[in-house]
Structure formats: C-alpha cells, structure tokens
Motif scaffolding. Structure first.
Motif, PDB file in Angstrom:
ATOM      1  N   LEU A 177       0.836  -1.207   0.000  1.00 50.04           N
ATOM      2  CA  LEU A 177       0.000   0.000   0.000  1.00 50.04           C
ATOM      3  C   LEU A 177       0.867   1.252   0.000  1.00 50.04           C
ATOM      4  O   LEU A 177       0.565   2.238  -0.683  1.00 50.04           O
ATOM      5  N   ILE A 178       1.965   1.226   0.771  1.00 48.36           N
ATOM      6  CA  ILE A 178       2.919   2.337   0.780  1.00 48.36           C
ATOM      7  C   ILE A 178       3.533   2.482  -0.619  1.00 48.36           C
ATOM      8  O   ILE A 178       3.694   3.590  -1.137  1.00 48.36           O
ATOM      9  N   GLU A 179       3.864   1.355  -1.204  1.00 49.84           N
ATOM     10  CA  GLU A 179       4.447   1.334  -2.549  1.00 49.84           C
ATOM     11  C   GLU A 179       3.505   1.972  -3.571  1.00 49.84           C
ATOM     12  O   GLU A 179       3.925   2.690  -4.480  1.00 49.84           O
ATOM     13  N   PHE A 180       2.203   1.736  -3.392  1.00 49.25           N
ATOM     14  CA  PHE A 180       1.223   2.287  -4.330  1.00 49.25           C
ATOM     15  C   PHE A 180       1.072   3.801  -4.174  1.00 49.25           C
ATOM     16  O   PHE A 180       0.597   4.474  -5.081  1.00 49.25           O
ATOM     17  N   GLY A 181       1.462   4.319  -2.984  1.00 48.91           N
ATOM     18  CA  GLY A 181       1.397   5.772  -2.787  1.00 48.91           C
ATOM     19  C   GLY A 181       0.673   6.231  -1.540  1.00 48.91           C
ATOM     20  O   GLY A 181       0.614   7.427  -1.240  1.00 48.91           O
ATOM     21  N   PHE A 182       0.098   5.306  -0.753  1.00 46.14           N
ATOM     22  CA  PHE A 182      -0.593   5.683   0.476  1.00 46.14           C
ATOM     23  C   PHE A 182       0.423   6.035   1.566  1.00 46.14           C
ATOM     24  O   PHE A 182       1.530   5.475   1.595  1.00 46.14           O
ATOM     25  N   ASP A 183       0.047   6.933   2.466  1.00 45.69           N
ATOM     26  CA  ASP A 183       0.919   7.203   3.604  1.00 45.69           C
ATOM     27  C   ASP A 183       0.709   6.110   4.657  1.00 45.69           C
ATOM     28  O   ASP A 183      -0.194   5.266   4.541  1.00 45.69           O
ATOM     29  N   GLU A 184       1.541   6.107   5.679  1.00 51.58           N
ATOM     30  CA  GLU A 184       1.514   5.037   6.680  1.00 51.58           C
ATOM     31  C   GLU A 184       0.189   4.994   7.428  1.00 51.58           C
ATOM     32  O   GLU A 184      -0.316   3.920   7.760  1.00 51.58           O
TER      33      GLU A 184
ATOM     34  N   GLU B   7     -16.678  -1.340  -2.269  1.00 51.56           N
ATOM     35  CA  GLU B   7     -17.255  -0.110  -1.707  1.00 51.56           C
ATOM     36  C   GLU B   7     -16.920   0.035  -0.222  1.00 51.56           C
ATOM     37  O   GLU B   7     -16.764   1.137   0.293  1.00 51.56           O
ATOM     38  N   GLN B   8     -16.829  -1.107   0.484  1.00 53.25           N
ATOM     39  CA  GLN B   8     -16.493  -1.069   1.915  1.00 53.25           C
ATOM     40  C   GLN B   8     -15.158  -0.388   2.162  1.00 53.25           C
ATOM     41  O   GLN B   8     -14.986   0.334   3.136  1.00 53.25           O
ATOM     42  N   ILE B   9     -14.206  -0.656   1.293  1.00 53.94           N
ATOM     43  CA  ILE B   9     -12.846  -0.164   1.485  1.00 53.94           C
ATOM     44  C   ILE B   9     -12.818   1.365   1.473  1.00 53.94           C
ATOM     45  O   ILE B   9     -12.026   1.994   2.164  1.00 53.94           O
ATOM     46  N   LEU B  10     -13.721   1.963   0.701  1.00 54.43           N
ATOM     47  CA  LEU B  10     -13.767   3.432   0.624  1.00 54.43           C
ATOM     48  C   LEU B  10     -14.251   4.072   1.917  1.00 54.43           C
ATOM     49  O   LEU B  10     -14.122   5.278   2.101  1.00 54.43           O
TER      50      LEU B  10
ATOM     51  N   ILE C 246      -8.356   7.417   4.741  1.00 54.49           N
ATOM     52  CA  ILE C 246      -7.949   6.941   3.419  1.00 54.49           C
ATOM     53  C   ILE C 246      -7.981   8.087   2.407  1.00 54.49           C
ATOM     54  O   ILE C 246      -8.786   9.014   2.520  1.00 54.49           O
ATOM     55  N   ASP C 247      -7.077   8.045   1.443  1.00 49.76           N
ATOM     56  CA  ASP C 247      -7.093   8.974   0.312  1.00 49.76           C
ATOM     57  C   ASP C 247      -8.064   8.373  -0.711  1.00 49.76           C
ATOM     58  O   ASP C 247      -7.730   7.424  -1.422  1.00 49.76           O
ATOM     59  N   VAL C 248      -9.275   8.913  -0.775  1.00 46.77           N
ATOM     60  CA  VAL C 248     -10.351   8.313  -1.575  1.00 46.77           C
ATOM     61  C   VAL C 248      -9.984   8.241  -3.055  1.00 46.77           C
ATOM     62  O   VAL C 248     -10.201   7.217  -3.714  1.00 46.77           O
ATOM     63  N   GLU C 249      -9.397   9.318  -3.584  1.00 50.46           N
ATOM     64  CA  GLU C 249      -9.060   9.353  -5.003  1.00 50.46           C
ATOM     65  C   GLU C 249      -8.022   8.278  -5.339  1.00 50.46           C
ATOM     66  O   GLU C 249      -8.144   7.554  -6.332  1.00 50.46           O
ATOM     67  N   LEU C 250      -6.994   8.150  -4.486  1.00 53.14           N
ATOM     68  CA  LEU C 250      -5.953   7.143  -4.707  1.00 53.14           C
ATOM     69  C   LEU C 250      -6.523   5.735  -4.542  1.00 53.14           C
ATOM     70  O   LEU C 250      -6.181   4.820  -5.296  1.00 53.14           O
ATOM     71  N   MET C 251      -7.431   5.563  -3.560  1.00 52.76           N
ATOM     72  CA  MET C 251      -8.034   4.252  -3.327  1.00 52.76           C
ATOM     73  C   MET C 251      -8.910   3.842  -4.516  1.00 52.76           C
ATOM     74  O   MET C 251      -8.920   2.669  -4.910  1.00 52.76           O
ATOM     75  N   GLN C 252      -9.637   4.779  -5.075  1.00 56.05           N
ATOM     76  CA  GLN C 252     -10.463   4.465  -6.238  1.00 56.05           C
ATOM     77  C   GLN C 252      -9.607   3.980  -7.407  1.00 56.05           C
ATOM     78  O   GLN C 252     -10.000   3.082  -8.167  1.00 56.05           O
TER      79      GLN C 252
END
Length: 434
Positions: free
Chosen positions: A322-329, A349-352, A357-363
């Motif tokens: 997840l960090i690799e994809f761009g999310f912060d810790e 949808e649950q994950i959002l 969470i950064d919604v745009e990055l998660m999408q």
C-alpha cells in the motif's frame, strides 16, 4: 309580575354584553412571538478540560464535566458494579450514562489505559489513585512537575495542575482559585489548604490568562527557517507544544507527501493559527532544493515499484504494498486494520469507508486490483460465535441482543424483526451472513 320579568331581561342582556366584550378583548390580543427565545442547557457551556482519573472525582467534579445528578448517580452505581473502580477507558465507555459524544469529548483527558487488556496490575499502577502527603507549608506557584509527583500526584495530574496555573496567568493567586483546579479534589484540597502559602481570597481586580500569554509571545525569538527541515525541537522553540509540533510534522510528511510546497500549504496546517502564521511569515524561507528533494524521493520510490497490482488481491495486499502504491503510513495502517477487524472485505465499496484513506488514490487502486472473498468467514445469525459477534465492526452493537434473542428464537427473520436495526445497518451485516 311584569316588573320582575323586565328586571330579569335586563340582567340577561347585561351578562350577554359582558361576555361579548370579554371575548372581543381576548380575540383582538396579539399573540406573543417566542421565536427568538433560546434555552440554555448545561451542555451548551464550554468546558475547560484537563487530564483526570474518573475514580477520583466527587459529585461536584462530575457536575463540572456537564453530567446531571441522575447521570452521576448512574456512573457511581456502575463503578460499584465493575468492582469499585474503572480500570480502562473501554470499561468507562460502556456506562450507558456516558453518551458516545460525551465519551469522545472526555477520552483524551482520561488517565486510564485504553483497554481492559492493557489494564494489568503492573501497567495500571501509574493510573490508580494515590495518597497525597504534605511535609510542610509551601507555595504551589514554585512547585514543578516532580514536586507535585513527590507529593503523590501522577505525572499527568501534575502537568494538568501546571497547565491550570498557566491558564490563570502564571500564579494560583489565592486558595480560592487553587481550589477551583479540576485536578484537586475536595478531599485533597482539605489536606493541602492548611499548608498553602496563598491569600484566602482572590483580589477583585484579578485578570487571568490574557496578560500572561502576551508576555509569553514576546519571549519567542524567531529566525529565518525552512519549514521542510524543521524537526520537533525546532517547532517547539517557536512556542508550539510537543503534541502540536508533532502534528505539524505529520501534516507535512503525510498529508503533503514530505514537504510544504508554498506558504499556502503552511497556512492551511490546522495546528498553526492565522495569528501565529503572520508572526512566522517574514522568517519563512522555502528552499527549492528541499521541495525537489522530497519530489525526487517520491519519483525514486515509484521507479522501485515491483508489485503487479492488477494481480494483487485487496484481501491480502500488505502494508508495504500500500505504501508502494502511494498511500501514507496512516492510511495503509487504517486499511489493513479495518480489514483485519472485518475478517476481510466483501465489496470494494467497503474499502472506501476506511478512516484516513485517500479516496481518489483508493479508487485508482480499486479499479486495478482484484478482490477475492472466498476466505472471508461467514455465519448464520443463530450459529455465529459470540466472540465474533462482539468484535465484528458491523455486529458488535447488536451482539448482546442477537445472543439473547436466539436463545428462544431460531427463525432468523423473526430475530431481524426483534433487532429493529436500520435498513442500511442490516444490509452491511448481511454481507457477512450465509
């Protein structure tokens, strides 16, 4: 006889006129407008909160927190039921006289371990009630954190007492003001009062708070600085508390991906007031090298990516990926933690709905990655383990009712009717049912 009839008619007409006059007065009277009337409640009064141990509070102190007499009685009875003292925030939260909103307001100040598991005797010793001992007469204005701790107060209580002194303007002023300190129970005040070297009464012209903080501001020596290279101690030297300084660093490193890009970024930081920003603004020097450095580091990380996210399962994706994809810790930890509590995600949808969470990055991730739900545990309402019901985020608030109703009812449709949960909650729960 005719004379009597005449007088009776006149009396009747007189009564009729009086009734008509009264009715006219009543109907012509304008209705009073109460639209601007506002009622004050105890909860509308802002509280000045400091750290406290709920085991040490007396009736007056509970009232100062905004609780009614009935609520206080319930809290004290609940404390007896659980063994005479609260051992954790988790336990205190379960008292039904304490609403979710009230607990959220008080939680940061409660001097108890977070959970019952943490409340082991070895760890609880720092939170439990201590006896106060006084060796002789003293001026509380001269006491440090260590002095208050030697007297018998916990470190958190000692710091809260000093914060209260700071709030008053740097001095307790009088026994009267010292007594108002939230950390000083009535029992402890009675012990300390004979030894306090303070006037009994507060001077009539006493003005707290403002003067002290003006004098504090003049002590801060600002100098030219790059906020992207500032550490904890650097921010503290500018008058921020340790917690505020850490939050500024977190905001820079997590929300802004490592650096402030411009003055507006600094101004938006919620820990820096508009007034404080204006004070620091002339001394801020953003070095392009530090901005580019953080961006280059981000580019390097992207180059090192090895995971094929199109083949990655969202129910097994790791914190590092997840960090690799761009999310912060913080976001990565929240997602992994939420997934663990659920036992796995059933829909994307649950994950959002994950906190932080950064919604745009998660999408973006959801559009690439897969979701395998074959290993997610599911049960029927009648067979679900009690521990699972009590710990699952979607079931824990209805767990006790489910356990109770299924003792005598095996038809799940009837259990749902008895539960009376909102349709949206029922839909979420059914994701994890067979």
């Amino acid at each position: 006889m005719m004379k009597n009839n005449y007088y009776q008619k006149m009396a009747f007409l007189g009564m009729l006129l009086i009734i008509l006059f009264t009715f006219q007065q009543y109907t012509s009277k304008e209705k009073e407008d109460f639209s601007d009337v506002k009622f004050l409640t105890p909860h509308s009064i802002p509280l000045h909160l400091t750290e406290f141990d709920p085991n040490e509070l007396d009736q007056k102190q509970w009232q100062s927190l905004g609780f009614t007499e009935k609520e206080i009685a319930t809290i004290l009875n609940y404390k007896k039921v659980v063994g005479g003292q609260f051992i954790s925030k988790e336990q205190f939260k379960k008292c039904f006289a304490v609403s979710k909103e009230k607990f959220s307001e008080l939680a940061p100040y409660i001097l108890l371990p977070e959970s019952n598991k943490e409340a082991k005797p070895s760890r609880y010793k720092d939170f439990k009630k201590r006896s106060i001992t006084v060796s002789g007469r003293f001026n509380p204005d001269h006491y440090t954190v260590n002095d208050w701790m030697e007297m018998g107060f916990s470190k958190g209580q000692a710091e809260a007492i000093l914060n209260y002194k700071k709030f008053l303007g740097g001095s307790f002023v009088s026994k009267e003001k010292f007594r108002e300190c939230f950390m000083i129970s009535e029992e402890n005040y009675q012990k300390l009062a004979p030894y306090l070297i303070l006037p009994d009464k507060t001077p009539a012209n006493f003005n707290s708070y403002a003067k002290n903080f003006k004098s504090e501001k003049t002590k801060i020596q600002y100098h030219t600085f790059d906020p992207n290279t500032f550490g904890l101690e650097d921010w503290k030297s500018f008058g921020f508390s340790e917690k505020q300084a850490q939050n500024i660093i977190n905001y820079r490193d997590r929300n802004l991906k490592g650096s402030f890009k411009n003055l507006e970024d600094i101004q938006k930081c919620y820990m820096i007031s508009a007034e404080k920003f204006e004070e620091m603004k002339p001394f801020i020097k953003l070095n392009p090298a530090t901005i580019n450095s953080s961006q280059n580091q981000k580019a390097e990380i992207k180059q090192q990516e090895k995971t094929d996210f199109s083949k990655t399962d969202l129910n097994t994706i790791t914190f590092k990926q997840l960090i690799e994809f761009g999310f912060d810790e913080r976001a990565a930890g929240s997602m992994v933690g939420f997934r663990k509590k659920l036992g796995g995600f059933v829909t994307k949808e649950q994950i959002l709905t994950t906190y932080n969470i950064d919604v745009e990055l998660m999408q973006k991730l959801l559009s690439i990655a897969q979701l395998n739900t074959s290993n997610v545990p599911k049960y029927t309402l009648t067979e679900a383990p009690e521990e699972w019901l009590k710990n699952h985020p979607y079931f824990k608030y209805s767990a006790e009712k489910i356990i109770f109703y299924r003792l005598s009812e095996k038809d799940e449709r009837k259990i749902w009717k008895l539960l009376k949960v909102k349709p949206e909650y029922e839909a979420r729960m059914k994701l994890y049912l067979k």
